[in-house]
Structures are given as C-alpha cells and as structure tokens.
Scaffold this active site. Structure first.
Site, short mmCIF file in Angstrom:
data_model
loop_
_atom_site.label_atom_id
_atom_site.label_comp_id
_atom_site.label_asym_id
_atom_site.label_seq_id
_atom_site.Cartn_x
_atom_site.Cartn_y
_atom_site.Cartn_z
CG HIS A 137 -0.32 0.00 2.35
ND1 HIS A 137 -1.01 0.25 3.75
CD2 HIS A 137 0.86 -0.46 2.74
CE1 HIS A 137 -0.09 0.01 4.59
NE2 HIS A 137 1.00 -0.34 4.35
CG HIS A 138 3.79 2.01 2.39
ND1 HIS A 138 3.01 2.88 3.18
CD2 HIS A 138 4.09 1.07 3.39
CE1 HIS A 138 2.89 2.43 4.70
NE2 HIS A 138 3.80 1.37 4.67
CB ALA A 139 3.80 1.09 -4.33
#
EC number: 3.5.1.98
Length: 405
Positions: A137-139
């Site tokens: 979820h951080h990309a």
C-alpha cells in the site's frame, strides 16, 4: 465469528516464496508460502477456487505507475545497480526498497494476483477473492516506498471500477495506507479508510483532517491511533466508522488490506491486537455481503503472519479451523505451543476512551457531509483494464496435493 459459506477464489503463485529482499530485511515474501502450506495441510484448498495468477505486464502496471518507473523496475538487477544509481535515487529504490534478484517478477506476481482478484469479482466467479502476496500500500505513482514497489491495490481498484460505481478501501495495517490514498485523493469513486499508528512513525501521514480534496473531499478517512491499542478499543472505533461509511458511501465492492503488523508482538509494529481482534475486522467487513478482495500487507513476525492469514482464509471460506496446527513443512516456526492463535500481551494502551470517542465523532461528522451515495454519471469510468494474455490458470487438485506432508 460468521463462518457463512461464500464462493472464494484464492490466488497463489508457488514462486512467491523464492524472492528475498535481503538477509537483514524484515520483509519476507516466504511468509506467503508458509500461509499456503497451512492452507493445504488444513485441507482448506478444497473449499477454495485456487488460481495461479497471470503475472501483470508492464502495460498493466502503467495503469497506475509512470512508464519510466516501471521500465526501471523491469531493467534493474543487482548486477546492473551501479549503472542505474541515478535512477535508484529518483525512484527511491535503495535501503528500505532494495534491488534484489527477481524484483520485477515479484512485483508482477503481487500485482497480477490483485488484478486477477478484481476480475474474479467483476465476472461473478467469486464473491470473495484473496491475494496474500498483495497489499503493498505504500507504493507511489513514480517511486517505491516502505518495502512496496507496485501498488497492486490501486490496480485492483481501477479494475473494480469498470463494473462497480463505488469502491471502498479499508486498511488495518499498523502503517498509514498513504500510497492508495494518494492515488484516489481527488475522486469520489474510491473511498479510502485507514486505521493506523499516527505520530513519529512511518510514513508520517494520515492525520484525521486529511480528508481528500476537490471532488474527493471527505472521501479519504483517516483514523489515527496510539501505541498499544487492544482488541476492545480497536473494535469500538472500527465498527462504528465502517458502519457509517457503508451507510453514507454505499460501496458496491470493498478491498480490505489485512496487514498483520498491527498484531501484538510484531517486529515493527506497536499495536496489541490478538488474532481474534484482527480477524474481527475481516469478519465484520464480510458481514456486509459485498464483493470483497482481501490482500496482505505488512507483518514481520512471520509465524504470526502465517497463523492469522490462514485463520482469516478459513473465516472467509466459512471454515472453522482446529486450534492445533496440522503437521506442515514449517512446524518448527510455531513452537512451543503449535497453536493457531496469536494472543495480546500486557502492553500499555495509550488510547483513552475519551480520545477514541473524540476521533470517532469527528470522522462520523465528516461522513455526514457526504452527498448521499455520489452520482457516478458525473465521472467517467476508467477504460477497459485487462491483462495481456489474461487466461487464469486453475491449479489442479493433484498439484496442490504435492505440497501436503
């Protein structure tokens, strides 16, 4: 727990456990193989439609990411790193997000599983789809972040938008789901809701007042929590917030990121959830009977990651699992008790009742400002988003049996 039966598709690529971020790196793709080994030895696979994901292509990935960034991921290897040094700085690839053998292939497995999960829901083949290799979820659009390179969740949401007017994204990882939020911060078609540790903690975003901009105003929900939150406190916030979102946003499909670094005793986490508390979230979202994708995410005490995602696979499939772990290839990881359970500990809970009530009230007040169930006629649905050669491959039962001990 609601163990009702639903059609469940489960994505697993047997190569996923072969990839290594590095010996000292906390992210271990091997944990997904550990989950699958338990799924097989619990005979859970008999209740699932087990699918080998079609690996996402560069064209698939550039639906969310820049061409230049995906080209870099495709080309860079440990042997060519020096040549790509300027690009590594530009794309934030280095310590947290290292270059490792098979980096691009790992990303294509993760992304392919989540896109495939969305296609299973779109086609009506499944009511629930699982991809434990997803949840990164951080990309960001043009850079890696927080162990994440390609945002499989955003790709899955785009795919769902082809057939569903409104998509809800829920994130129970201990870290803020910043990458997914950023992709959809200006739209009312995807609502993002993240429950996370807020303060001096990666990625440092997710303030309660960050609610979206423009058309997306009030369609980003952030629930900032403090250290040591336990099952009871978490449930007291999670259920009313999600209930109000369901009432006011009326999603037609939901993606749940099931990061397990919110569990007690996680190597990088600071929350105090038991397996029961974590799976309560999965069960509650399931109870709304919406088309649902469950993806993985954080989780760095691998024995507990495997326990909880296995239990939640059973929960999603409507199967209650024996507390005593079956014999499996990784039994030595689960001693000394060899149980399917993760308990909370005696960590202090810094979330007072007053604090939890205040953030819940503020979030619910923001939701009341939504125009009830946004009109989709105002906003164009993304064009067709399909795999190249998108033939899904069902794993034959005999092949699965090869993994059984």
């Amino acid at each position: 727990m609601g163990f009702g039966k639903k059609k469940v598709s489960y994505f697993y690529d047997e190569d996923v456990g072969n990839y290594h971020y590095g010996p000292q790196h906390p992210m271990k793709p091997h944990r997904v193989r550990m989950v699958h080994n338990l799924v097989v030895n619990y005979n859970l696979y008999e209740k699932l439609n087990v699918i080998t994901p079609v690996r996402a292509t560069r064209n698939d990935m550039t639906r969310c990411h820049t061409d230049e960034y995906i080209e870099f991921l495709w080309r860079v290897t440990p042997d060519t790193m020096e040549k790509f040094q300027p690009h590594q700085l530009k794309f934030n690839v280095g310590d947290d997000c290292p270059v490792f053998d098979g980096l691009y292939e790992f990303c294509s497995i993760s992304a392919g599983g989540s896109i495939g999960a969305a296609q299973e829901l779109n086609s009506g083949n499944a009511e629930i789809a699982i991809n434990w290799a997803g949840g990164l979820h951080h990309a960001k659009k043009r850079e890696a972040s927080g162990f994440c390179y390609v945002n499989d969740i955003a790709l899955a949401a785009l795919e769902l938008l082809k057939y569903h007017q409104r998509v809800l994204y829920i994130d129970i990882d201990v870290h803020h789901g910043d990458g997914v939020e950023e992709f959809f911060y200006t739209t009312d078609r995807v609502m993002t809701c993240s429950f996370h540790k807020f303060g001096e903690y990666f990625p440092g975003t997710g303030h309660i007042k960050d609610t979206g901009i423009g058309t997306g105003k009030n369609y980003a929900v952030n629930v900032p929590l403090r250290d040591g939150i336990d099952d009871e406190s978490y449930e007291s916030v999670f259920k009313p917030v999600i209930s109000h979102i369901m009432q006011w946003f009326r999603p037609e499909a939901v993606i749940l990121q099931c990061g397990t670094d919110s569990l007690a005793g996680d190597r990088l986490g600071c929350f105090n959830l038991s397996m029961k508390g974590h799976s309560m979230c999965v069960d509650f979202v399931k109870s709304f009977n919406l088309p649902m994708i469950c993806v993985g995410g954080g989780g760095y005490t691998v024995r507990n990651v495997a326990r909880v995602w296995t239990y939640e696979t059973g929960l999603l499939a409507g199967e209650e699992l024996d507390e005593n772990l079956p014999y499996n290839d990784y039994l030595q990881y689960y001693g000394p008790d060899y149980k399917l359970n993760v308990l909370s500990n005696n960590m202090e809970n810094h979330n007072t009742r007053q604090y939890l009530d205040s953030i819940t009230s503020e979030i619910i007040e923001n939701l009341r400002n939504l125009s009830f169930a946004p009109s989709v006629q105002m906003h164009k649905t993304p064009g067709d988003f399909t795999f190249e050669n998108a033939e899904k491959q069902n794993i034959a039962k005999e092949e699965i049996m090869d993994e059984r001990v």
